[in-house]
Design an enzyme around this catalytic site. Structure first.
Site, PDB file in Angstrom:
ATOM      1  N   ASP A  58     -36.156 -23.870  -4.500  1.00 39.75           N
ATOM      2  CA  ASP A  58     -35.518 -23.055  -5.539  1.00 39.75           C
ATOM      3  C   ASP A  58     -36.364 -21.812  -5.793  1.00 39.75           C
ATOM      4  O   ASP A  58     -37.590 -21.870  -5.747  1.00 39.75           O
ATOM      5  CB  ASP A  58     -35.334 -23.831  -6.853  1.00 39.75           C
ATOM      6  CG  ASP A  58     -34.167 -23.294  -7.678  1.00 39.75           C
ATOM      7  OD1 ASP A  58     -33.142 -23.990  -7.795  1.00 39.75           O
ATOM      8  OD2 ASP A  58     -34.265 -22.140  -8.180  1.00 39.75           O
ATOM      9  N   ASP A  86     -37.444 -18.020  -2.056  1.00 31.84           N
ATOM     10  CA  ASP A  86     -36.216 -17.223  -2.148  1.00 31.84           C
ATOM     11  C   ASP A  86     -35.561 -17.228  -0.768  1.00 31.84           C
ATOM     12  O   ASP A  86     -36.132 -16.720   0.194  1.00 31.84           O
ATOM     13  CB  ASP A  86     -36.595 -15.793  -2.567  1.00 31.84           C
ATOM     14  CG  ASP A  86     -35.391 -14.879  -2.733  1.00 31.84           C
ATOM     15  OD1 ASP A  86     -34.306 -15.213  -2.204  1.00 31.84           O
ATOM     16  OD2 ASP A  86     -35.551 -13.836  -3.377  1.00 31.84           O
ATOM     17  N   TYR A 176     -17.749 -12.529  -4.885  1.00 32.35           N
ATOM     18  CA  TYR A 176     -17.979 -13.978  -4.720  1.00 32.35           C
ATOM     19  C   TYR A 176     -16.922 -14.572  -3.785  1.00 32.35           C
ATOM     20  O   TYR A 176     -17.230 -15.377  -2.907  1.00 32.35           O
ATOM     21  CB  TYR A 176     -17.933 -14.641  -6.086  1.00 32.35           C
ATOM     22  CG  TYR A 176     -18.272 -16.125  -6.094  1.00 32.35           C
ATOM     23  CD1 TYR A 176     -19.599 -16.549  -6.121  1.00 32.35           C
ATOM     24  CD2 TYR A 176     -17.269 -17.084  -6.114  1.00 32.35           C
ATOM     25  CE1 TYR A 176     -19.908 -17.903  -6.153  1.00 32.35           C
ATOM     26  CE2 TYR A 176     -17.568 -18.441  -6.143  1.00 32.35           C
ATOM     27  CZ  TYR A 176     -18.889 -18.851  -6.170  1.00 32.35           C
ATOM     28  OH  TYR A 176     -19.185 -20.190  -6.201  1.00 32.35           O
ATOM     29  N   LYS A 180     -17.847 -16.387  -0.223  1.00 28.51           N
ATOM     30  CA  LYS A 180     -17.583 -17.800   0.066  1.00 28.51           C
ATOM     31  C   LYS A 180     -16.634 -17.953   1.264  1.00 28.51           C
ATOM     32  O   LYS A 180     -16.702 -18.951   1.991  1.00 28.51           O
ATOM     33  CB  LYS A 180     -17.052 -18.509  -1.179  1.00 28.51           C
ATOM     34  CG  LYS A 180     -18.105 -18.618  -2.298  1.00 28.51           C
ATOM     35  CD  LYS A 180     -19.342 -19.424  -1.866  1.00 28.51           C
ATOM     36  CE  LYS A 180     -20.306 -19.692  -3.023  1.00 28.51           C
ATOM     37  NZ  LYS A 180     -21.483 -20.500  -2.621  1.00 28.51           N
TER      38      LYS A 180
HETATM   39  N1  LIG Z   1     -20.610 -24.824 -10.819  1.00 29.20           N
HETATM   40  C1  LIG Z   1     -19.402 -24.638 -10.274  1.00 29.20           C
HETATM   41  O1  LIG Z   1     -18.357 -24.795 -10.953  1.00 29.20           O
HETATM   42  C2  LIG Z   1     -19.282 -24.214  -8.824  1.00 29.20           C
HETATM   43  C3  LIG Z   1     -17.998 -24.093  -8.280  1.00 29.20           C
HETATM   44  C4  LIG Z   1     -17.855 -23.715  -6.957  1.00 29.20           C
HETATM   45  C5  LIG Z   1     -18.981 -23.477  -6.185  1.00 29.20           C
HETATM   46  N2  LIG Z   1     -20.221 -23.593  -6.727  1.00 29.20           N
HETATM   47  C6  LIG Z   1     -21.378 -23.333  -5.851  1.00 29.20           C
HETATM   48  O2  LIG Z   1     -22.288 -24.420  -5.922  1.00 29.20           O
HETATM   49  C7  LIG Z   1     -23.604 -23.954  -5.620  1.00 29.20           C
HETATM   50  C8  LIG Z   1     -24.571 -24.460  -6.685  1.00 29.20           C
HETATM   51  O3  LIG Z   1     -24.220 -23.868  -7.917  1.00 29.20           O
HETATM   52  P1  LIG Z   1     -24.519 -24.536  -9.333  1.00 29.20           P
HETATM   53  O4  LIG Z   1     -23.260 -24.456 -10.085  1.00 29.20           O
HETATM   54  O5  LIG Z   1     -25.207 -25.832  -9.176  1.00 29.20           O
HETATM   55  O6  LIG Z   1     -25.497 -23.404  -9.936  1.00 29.20           O
HETATM   56  P2  LIG Z   1     -26.873 -23.450 -10.705  1.00 29.20           P
HETATM   57  O7  LIG Z   1     -27.095 -22.059 -11.176  1.00 29.20           O
HETATM   58  O8  LIG Z   1     -26.893 -24.552 -11.705  1.00 29.20           O
HETATM   59  O9  LIG Z   1     -27.939 -23.787  -9.570  1.00 29.20           O
HETATM   60  C9  LIG Z   1     -28.200 -22.895  -8.518  1.00 29.20           C
HETATM   61  C10 LIG Z   1     -29.691 -22.870  -8.221  1.00 29.20           C
HETATM   62  O10 LIG Z   1     -29.887 -21.994  -7.091  1.00 29.20           O
HETATM   63  C11 LIG Z   1     -31.075 -21.260  -7.322  1.00 29.20           C
HETATM   64  N3  LIG Z   1     -31.078 -20.016  -6.562  1.00 29.20           N
HETATM   65  C12 LIG Z   1     -30.350 -18.888  -6.835  1.00 29.20           C
HETATM   66  N4  LIG Z   1     -30.677 -17.923  -5.969  1.00 29.20           N
HETATM   67  C13 LIG Z   1     -31.612 -18.444  -5.128  1.00 29.20           C
HETATM   68  C14 LIG Z   1     -32.337 -17.911  -4.045  1.00 29.20           C
HETATM   69  N5  LIG Z   1     -32.188 -16.639  -3.652  1.00 29.20           N
HETATM   70  N6  LIG Z   1     -33.221 -18.723  -3.393  1.00 29.20           N
HETATM   71  C15 LIG Z   1     -33.403 -20.003  -3.792  1.00 29.20           C
HETATM   72  N7  LIG Z   1     -32.759 -20.553  -4.847  1.00 29.20           N
HETATM   73  C16 LIG Z   1     -31.869 -19.773  -5.500  1.00 29.20           C
HETATM   74  C17 LIG Z   1     -31.090 -21.013  -8.836  1.00 29.20           C
HETATM   75  O11 LIG Z   1     -32.416 -20.726  -9.299  1.00 29.20           O
HETATM   76  C18 LIG Z   1     -30.528 -22.325  -9.368  1.00 29.20           C
HETATM   77  O12 LIG Z   1     -31.566 -23.231  -9.740  1.00 29.20           O
HETATM   78  C19 LIG Z   1     -23.506 -22.430  -5.530  1.00 29.20           C
HETATM   79  O13 LIG Z   1     -23.455 -22.067  -4.149  1.00 29.20           O
HETATM   80  C20 LIG Z   1     -22.191 -22.109  -6.217  1.00 29.20           C
HETATM   81  O14 LIG Z   1     -21.619 -20.924  -5.735  1.00 29.20           O
HETATM   82  C21 LIG Z   1     -20.403 -23.958  -8.030  1.00 29.20           C
END
Ligand SMILES: NC(=O)c1ccc[n+]([C@@H]2O[C@H](COP(=O)([O-])OP(=O)(O)OC[C@H]3O[C@@H](n4cnc5c(N)ncnc54)[C@H](O)[C@@H]3O)[C@@H](O)[C@H]2O)c1
Length: 271
Positions: A58, A86, A176, A180
């Site tokens: 992370d 990152d 976005y 995706k």
């Molecule tokens: N939450 C939803 O409803 C939802 C729906 C569809 C898709 N998604 C996808 O699921 C995935 C996870 O999302 P989430 O909802 O758990 O989000 P979240 O924000 O809770 O967790 C994402 C994590 O990724 C880390 N991150 C961001 N940029 C980064 C980088 N450059 N390098 C390393 N780490 C990085 C952040 O610090 C964070 O801890 C994402 O790809 C998101 O697009 C989420």
């Protein structure tokens, strides 16, 4: 109420609990990005509790402290190696492979960011570039890094994280949504190219999931249009519900599955 609603009520979503499969990842090293929060954290936790060695990545390194503490005493035989990195940065990609000790059996590309829900005509270059850097470049860079080792061993499993926004134009802003769809392209290309060599590449498309993901709305047109399309959205689920889908795709249970985009959305994509 439709039959679909009946199966996916908010009450049913809240009542669901995961049932880990002991030993499913024993002896496996699994890189999980975004492991400090939400879906990535739930996936890292489940893999460790199923016996795997998780390289937990992370960019917000301090978030990984909680994960390490939570998993210190769990049963299941797994362990976690935290890596503050990152995924858009090449030196970080090298540090992730180093932490894995040179062998990655599976990769869960989960780190991702949202856009600001802008429609194309109101979107800034900054939003486009940042969303593509994390969601597409980061996903691609880690796939590219782990593939040579997987091909050498003739085995590997990669799961990328798409979204409902990879399946339709009405779930998020233009940046976005495009990012995706690109994740789906990387997934299908990888599945076709490497399937015959024992490497599976799949994607999960989450519906609404309760996590820490942030949306900073700065425009009006896009968010207003998107608001009108929310009627068929299903009830939000826990991050653990997504981890259940992702770990299945990662594991040998899905050995016959390659190149799919698995909608884990309670049926939203069927609407
Ligand atoms: N939450 C939803 O409803 C939802 C729906 C569809 C898709 N998604 C996808 O699921 C995935 C996870 O999302 P989430 O909802 O758990 O989000 P979240 O924000 O809770 O967790 C994402 C994590 O990724 C880390 N991150 C961001 N940029 C980064 C980088 N450059 N390098 C390393 N780490 C990085 C952040 O610090 C964070 O801890 C994402 O790809 C998101 O697009 C989420």
């Amino acid at each position: 109420m439709t039959e679909l609603d009946a199966q996916h009520t908010p009450q049913a979503a809240a009542a669901w609990t995961e049932r880990p499969t002991p030993g499913r990842f024993t002896g496996r090293t699994v890189v999980v990005t975004g492991a400090g929060s939400g879906i990535g954290r739930a996936t890292a936790s489940r893999v460790v509790r199923e016996g795997g060695h998780v390289v937990a990545v992370d960019v917000a390194a301090e978030r990984l402290d909680d994960l390490v503490a939570e998993l210190a005493d769990v049963d299941g035989g797994g362990r976690v190696t935290p890596v503050g990195a990152d995924i858009t940065d090449d030196a970080s990609i090298t540090s992730i492979l180093d932490a894995a000790g040179g062998r990655v059996d599976a990769l869960a590309n989960i780190a991702g960011i949202m856009d600001d829900m802008s429609a194309l005509h109101e979107m800034t270059d900054a939003v486009w570039s940042r969303v593509f850097a994390v969601n597409v470049d980061g996903t691609m860079k880690l796939m590219r890094a782990v593939l040579p080792g997987m091909l050498e061993r003739g085995a590997g499993s990669i799961v990328n994280t798409a979204s409902e926004a990879a399946l339709r134009g009405s779930a998020a802003g233009a940046a976005y949504t495009a990012s995706k769809h690109a994740v789906v392209g990387l997934t299908k290309s990888g599945a076709f190219m490497y399937g015959p060599d024992g490497v599976r590449v799949n994607a999960v498309a989450p519906g609404p999931t309760i996590t820490g993901i942030e949306v900073n709305v700065t425009t009006r047109f896009g968010p207003t249009r998107l608001g009108s399309a929310r009627g068929t959205m299903t009830a939000p689920v826990s991050a653990a519900a997504l981890a259940a889908s992702i770990t299945w795709l990662l594991s040998d249970d899905a050995f016959n599955v390659n190149g799919v985009v698995l909608a884990s959305d309670g049926g939203w994509s069927a609407a």
